[in-house]
Every structure is written in structure tokens, then in C-alpha cells.
Scaffold this active site. Structure first.
Site, short mmCIF file in Angstrom:
data_model
loop_
_atom_site.label_atom_id
_atom_site.label_comp_id
_atom_site.label_asym_id
_atom_site.label_seq_id
_atom_site.Cartn_x
_atom_site.Cartn_y
_atom_site.Cartn_z
N PHE A 176 0.97 -1.17 0.00
CA PHE A 176 -0.15 -0.01 0.07
C PHE A 176 0.98 1.42 -0.09
CE2 PHE A 176 0.87 -1.07 4.51
CZ PHE A 176 1.28 0.28 4.90
N CYS A 177 0.35 2.42 -0.43
CA CYS A 177 0.86 3.65 -0.27
C CYS A 177 -0.23 4.67 -0.19
CB CYS A 177 1.92 3.86 -1.57
SG CYS A 177 0.87 4.03 -3.13
N THR A 178 0.25 6.22 -0.40
CA THR A 178 -0.78 7.23 -0.07
C THR A 178 -1.98 6.83 -1.08
OG1 THR A 178 1.24 8.42 0.53
CG2 THR A 178 -1.15 9.41 0.38
#
Length: 276
Positions: A176-178
């Protein structure tokens, strides 16, 4: 009054004429009182913009009028003022810099996981959860049991993976990331490097915070964003730097400008390119 709309957006799509797109796009944004940072490359578009709702919606409609950008998705948040000082449209080799040849999310990408299904996936005992963001972002908040690659630049991610003993057996991986762009490109790289079961959070943390009620959430802390809000809480409300972890103080000061500030070269480059 929350009169200003913030829209985080990206799309991997071939843009052979991206250089010619720059000036007209910047002019259109300025004409509609929209500020922010947009990156254009042959592989697509990435960025965050802010302005009056009518202006931001006009820019989004303008972009989607291009058939190649018709599928552009964005994430919204509201604020009482502009969160950028100016409008910049930059030309890049990549819309998120991995610096590895042959990685194209238009060709191959991991399996998208909707926010509503994310908790079940990352709670499985055989799943390794990886935060593909940087160390200072991780310090603001992350998901329970997520690994921290301790990078200062997304370009460091492949080397980190190669060094991890617990990943050499190619386990099931959830990333996951922003806003989704970094983990999307990371899944393409992982699949090209022998990982068969690779998943990523659709729309990133911002989508998760919007869709998953806080009392059901596995997210802990705040989410760092690349503008004057500094971070947002679980309701996507801006924190304006009210709390900054020690690990992030080297990129935060009272005159912070995420586009031109002076910091270590690796951090400065990441802040220019990883807006989602």
C-alpha cells in the site's frame, strides 16, 4: 468553511505527446484558480491539485476529455484554504520514479484489493504487508504489522526487497501507499521478479480512510500528504503540522515548501515526484 477541494489523481496510460501537454494544462489550471503539482511522462499523469470546487472539477473534466485520460480516477478532500502556493506542471521520465527499465503497470500489475476487503487480506497469517512509502511517511502512521522498508526514496525499494530474508521464499505480499501509484508500480516490479501472489490497496490509504469506518479500521495514526496540510486524520481532515514525528522533522519547518525546499537530495527528489 471548507471551500477548497483537494484532488489527488494519477493514471498510467501512454502519453506520447506529454511534453506538448504541459503549457496548455498549466494555463488551464491557472485560469481556474487551481494550484498544485502535476507530473507528466510518457507513462501517464500523477499529482495533486487544489482550488475552488468549480475550478478543480473543470480541470478534471478537461483532463478526462482526452480519450487516453478518460479512466482517470481521483480522491477528494476538503479544506478551508489553498494547500499549494503555486501551480506547477513538470515533465518527468516517470510519474513515480523507480528507475528500473521495463516496468510498465500498463502491461502487468498486481491484484487490486478494495478497501472493504483489505482488513481480511492483511489479517491472513501468510500475508506479508509492506508499506511502500518512505520512512518519514511511515512515522506518521501505517497499518498494523506493516513492514517499514526505511527508504528515503522509492528508488531504494527494489534493493530493500533483495535484502529481505523473509521475502526470498516469495510469500504472498500485500502493499500500500498514499494514493495507490507507488504500490501499483511496485507490484509490477515484484511480478517481474518472481513474486506470484502480489496484491495492492486500490486507491491507497486515502481511499481506505474514506471507505472504512474508523471503528473498523486497522490504520494507526495519520497519513502524510505532500502539501501544506502535512498530514490528514482518519476523516481526511488536515492536521496542518499540529503533530510531526521526530523522524519527519528534517522535512518539516515553518516555511516548508514541498516543491522547492532545501533537504537532502534523495528526500527533495522524492517530494517532487511522489505526490500520491
Amino acid at each position: 468553511m471548507n471551500d477548497f477541494l483537494v484532488a489527488a489523481l494519477y493514471l498510467f496510460t501512454p502519453l506520447d505527446d506529454f511534453e506538448e501537454m504541459r503549457d496548455p494544462l498549466k494555463a488551464f489550471c491557472v485560469d481556474h484558480d487551481v494550484r498544485g503539482s502535476l507530473l507528466l511522462a510518457a507513462e501517464g499523469i500523477n499529482g495533486t491539485i487544489c482550488g475552488p470546487e468549480s475550478g478543480v472539477q473543470a480541470v478534471l473534466a478537461h483532463l478526462r476529455a482526452d480519450p487516453r485520460l478518460e479512466g482517470l480516477k481521483h480522491k477528494e478532500a476538503w479544506t478551508h484554504r489553498h494547500v499549494f502556493k503555486r501551480m506547477k506542471v513538470r515533465l518527468k521520465q516517470e510519474i513515480v520514479r523507480l528507475a528500473v527499465d521495463g516496468i510498465d503497470p500498463n502491461e502487468i500489475v498486481g491484484e487490486y484489493v478494495k478497501p472493504e476487503d483489505w482488513n481480511d487480506l492483511i489479517s491472513e497469517p501468510d500475508v506479508v504487508v509492506i508499506d511502500t512509502r518512505n520512512d518519514y511517511e511511515f512515522a506518521f502512521g501505517t497499518f498494523e504489522n506493516a513492514l517499514n522498508p526505511e527508504t528515503q526514496s522509492f528508488r531504494e525499494f527494489p534493493d530493500w526487497v533483495h535484502e529481505q530474508e523473509n521475502l526470498k521464499k516469495k510469500p504472498k505480499v500485500a502493499m500500500f501507499c498514499t494514493g495507490g501509484i507507488r504500490c501499483e508500480k511496485a507490484t509490477a516490479w515484484m511480478l517481474k521478479n518472481g513474486f506470484d501472489e502480489v496484491y495492492h490497496l486500490e486507491g491507497g490509504i486515502l481511499n481506505y480512510l474514506e471507505k472504512v469506518p474508523e471503528d473498523q479500521s486497522l490504520w494507526k495514526g495519520e497519513c502524510f500528504v505532500f502539501d501544506d496540510r502535512v498530514s490528514v486524520d482518519h476523516q481526511l481532515q488536515p492536521r496542518w503540522g499540529e503533530w510531526v514525528p521526530e523522524e519527519a522533522r528534517h522535512i518539516i519547518n515553518e516555511d516548508t515548501d514541498y516543491e522547492t525546499g532545501t533537504r537532502e537530495q534523495a528526500v527533495a527528489e522524492e517530494l517532487k515526484t511522489a505526490t500520491s
